[in-house]
Design an enzyme around this catalytic site. Structure first.
Site, PDB file in Angstrom:
ATOM      1  N   TYR A 316       0.861  -1.192   0.000  1.00 16.25           N
ATOM      2  CA  TYR A 316       0.000   0.000   0.000  1.00 16.25           C
ATOM      3  C   TYR A 316       0.894   1.237   0.000  1.00 16.25           C
ATOM      4  CZ  TYR A 316      -4.226   2.666   1.516  1.00 16.25           C
ATOM      5  OH  TYR A 316      -5.293   3.538   1.615  1.00 16.25           O
ATOM      6  N   CYS A 317       0.701   2.113  -0.998  1.00 16.04           N
ATOM      7  CA  CYS A 317       1.402   3.400  -1.070  1.00 16.04           C
ATOM      8  C   CYS A 317       2.916   3.182  -1.126  1.00 16.04           C
ATOM      9  CB  CYS A 317       0.974   4.275   0.099  1.00 16.04           C
ATOM     10  SG  CYS A 317       1.541   5.999  -0.003  1.00 16.04           S
ATOM     11  N   ILE A 318       3.685   3.802  -0.235  1.00 17.59           N
ATOM     12  CA  ILE A 318       5.143   3.666  -0.258  1.00 17.59           C
ATOM     13  C   ILE A 318       5.563   2.212  -0.071  1.00 17.59           C
ATOM     14  CG2 ILE A 318       5.339   4.167   2.214  1.00 17.59           C
ATOM     15  CD1 ILE A 318       8.013   5.447   1.719  1.00 17.59           C
TER      16      ILE A 318
END
Length: 583
Positions: A316-318
């Site tokens: 998720y994301c980074i």
């Protein structure tokens, strides 16, 4: 009234004492470098020299609208009607109080502000001599000034605050001062607005409560295995890597919208990484440490605990960006540990920096590097401030008005509580990420070095499912799509969810709130993909669940948390998620 005045005296003393603790400001993080001012001034002067008619037209247009409204307001007053002139145009949610439309004083202030705001916007957009990066930055910073100067942000020109002060005989202003002092005290002299009631939630008690156990812990993370809710489960376990910019319980706020609970109920053996919230002792932890002691360790432990040779993964994301680095590294070493990957709002191509363009230039990043050297970490204070200013009206000014002018207590809102429960980043890791990936775009171009190997986005070859969000201002869907388009996987599925970075992901099927798009067009040209897409009402979760089930093997007896060599260490959500290290 006398009692309120007495309270103000005590609060003023507390305020002075709290402000004395304020850290020395880093001027590089307080605004853009001087070069942007020089470039903007030079562009304006050149525009004035090359195209004076255009500049004159803008000025005449602005002064004409401002004076016309002034004259109309004067004429209305002269008639003795105490009514404002006609007020056409779209409604602005900041000016929802009826007095903004009906009272001559407030209406005049509002209209003059909106006229001036429009003039500034047109002047900035008309500077043709700036390159695209500088234009975006000037647009961003000018909007920040415009938002700051809104009349709603000042007591004398905010009818809501004045009405509340009169109705409470000043008690609302005293309570607002109390709220202001409390926030400054809590942040050692810095002003960080409290968005949610800090006492309304306890992680592991009424938020982040899904049943599970910590089955492994090292200096980087705790590994949580969630208790099964079905008699049998899919053979291949699932491991989620949440972002370490925030805490993982965004996926487990409450049972009604818990992605973790939903996954377990679909019959998957679920593991989730809970990252350590670093202090200055983690100054030298870099991306390699997150890969080696984070990702590779977690993958190895899930395989060992379940006895499986392969696992499915989510980033998720980074954490999705770093998962893609890991997948490319595993591909280089012919390691087949990961069977499939799912990416939530993940960027791997940073050629378009989107709304972060204002912050990802050398003046600001140099300032962050200096701050990281001083603190050893990139403090959550700077992260929170940066993200908040991307939505300053919603996350700074409106909460400040409610808290400091109206004297309201922060709401008991789980999402905002999580948003305020932010984390630090190790200094070395933060700069490697910002310099190498965000600024250099190395992973999508020349390659990014991971543990001695140069990896590229084309090395992501496992079957993948990517979810981007239509209104995501952190990971714009077009940029996310462009990264997926460059991945080497033959089996690729891309889904575009409605809403933003969080709401588009935490979107349970029961709500029927946000829909999603799929397309049979190739994952190559985002505009062509979108043009050929089909809209589906409701959450994308069931679609992903079916995709994941096809890649998760046969049914086996449900697994309880832990194994012979991996005893349960403590109940979920563990210890790390509760940590709040001091600077």
């Amino acid at each position: 009234m006398a009692e309120n005045l007495k309270k103000i005296e005590g609060l003023s003393q507390r305020l002075i004492a709290a402000l004395a603790q304020k850290r020395a400001p880093n001027t590089a993080l307080e605004g853009p470098g001087q070069d942007l001012y020089l470039k903007a001034s030079a562009a304006y002067i050149k525009e004035l020299a090359d195209n004076p008619a255009r500049i004159l037209e803008q000025q005449v247009n602005y002064w004409g609208k401002a004076m016309k409204h002034y004259v109309e307001a004067q004429q209305a007053l002269a008639r003795g009607t105490l009514a404002p002139p006609a007020d056409p145009g779209p409604k602005d949610p900041r000016f929802s109080n009826p007095l903004w439309d009906t009272h001559p004083y407030f209406n005049f202030i509002k209209q003059q502000y909106l006229i001036s705001s429009k003039a500034i916007e047109e002047s900035v957009s008309g500077l043709d001599m700036l390159d695209e990066v500088d234009r975006r930055r000037l647009d961003y910073f000018s909007k920040q000034i415009v938002n700051l100067m809104a009349p709603t942000n000042f007591l004398a020109t905010n009818p809501d605050a004045l009405e509340r002060a009169v109705a409470t005989e000043g008690e609302s202003l005293v309570q607002g001062l109390e709220n202001l002092v409390r926030d400054i005290e809590a942040n050692k002299g810095d002003l960080v607005i409290t968005l949610a009631d800090r006492d309304a939630f306890r992680v592991g008690e009424n938020i982040g409560t899904s049943e599970g156990s910590v089955v492994f812990r090292n200096h980087m993370f705790e590994l949580i295995q969630y208790a099964p809710k079905t008699e049998t489960v899919h053979q291949t376990p699932l491991l989620i890597f949440p972002p370490w910019i925030n805490k993982f319980y965004i996926m487990d706020l409450k049972p009604q919208n818990s992605l973790i609970k939903w996954i377990v109920e679909q019959g998957f053996t679920l593991f989730v990484v809970a990252w350590k919230n670093p202090d200055r002792d983690y100054a030298d932890i870099g991306m390699d440490d997150y890969v080696r002691d984070g990702y590779l360790q977690a993958i190895s432990k899930v395989k060992a605990i379940t006895g499986e040779r392969q696992i499915n993964t989510v980033g998720y994301c980074i954490a999705g960006t770093t998962l893609s680095l890991v997948l490319a590294l595993l591909d280089k070493h012919k390691d087949k540990s990961v069977k499939s990957a799912t990416f939530f709002t993940t960027l791997t191509d940073f050629s378009d920096q989107g709304e972060f363009t204002a912050f990802l230039q050398d003046d600001f990043v140099d300032g962050l590097e200096e701050q990281c050297k001083a603190d050893g970490i990139l403090s959550s204070y700077f992260m929170t401030r940066t993200f908040s200013y991307l939505r300053s009206n919603d996350l700074i000014y409106q909460p400040a008005i409610r808290s400091y002018m109206l004297g309201e207590a922060p709401p008991a809102f789980d999402l905002l509580f999580w948003n305020g429960d932010s984390t630090n980043l190790p200094g070395k890791m933060a700069m490697e990420y910002l310099r190498g990936l965000c600024q250099g775009n190395a992973f999508a171009e020349d390659g990014f070095e991971v543990m001695g190997d140069l990896v590229k986005v084309s090395g992501v070859k496992v079957p993948l499912f990517a979810v981007a969000c239509e209104k995501d201002h952190i990971a714009p869907w077009l940029a996310s799509f462009n990264g997926v388009a460059q991945m080497g996987a033959r089996d690729r599925t891309f889904v575009l969810s409605e809403s933003g970075h969080v709401a588009g992901i935490i979107n349970p099927p029961s709500r029927l709130k946000y829909g999603h798009y799929t397309s049979t067009a190739p994952i190559a040209d985002p505009e062509a993909w979108r043009a050929g897409s089909e809209f589906h009402p409701g959450s994308w979760w069931p679609r992903w669940g079916a995709w994941l089930a096809e890649r998760s093997g046969k049914q086996v007896p449900a697994r309880q948390p832990g194994a012979e060599d991996y005893p349960v260490l403590c109940p979920a959500p563990g210890l790390y998620v509760r940590e709040k290290p001091e600077l």
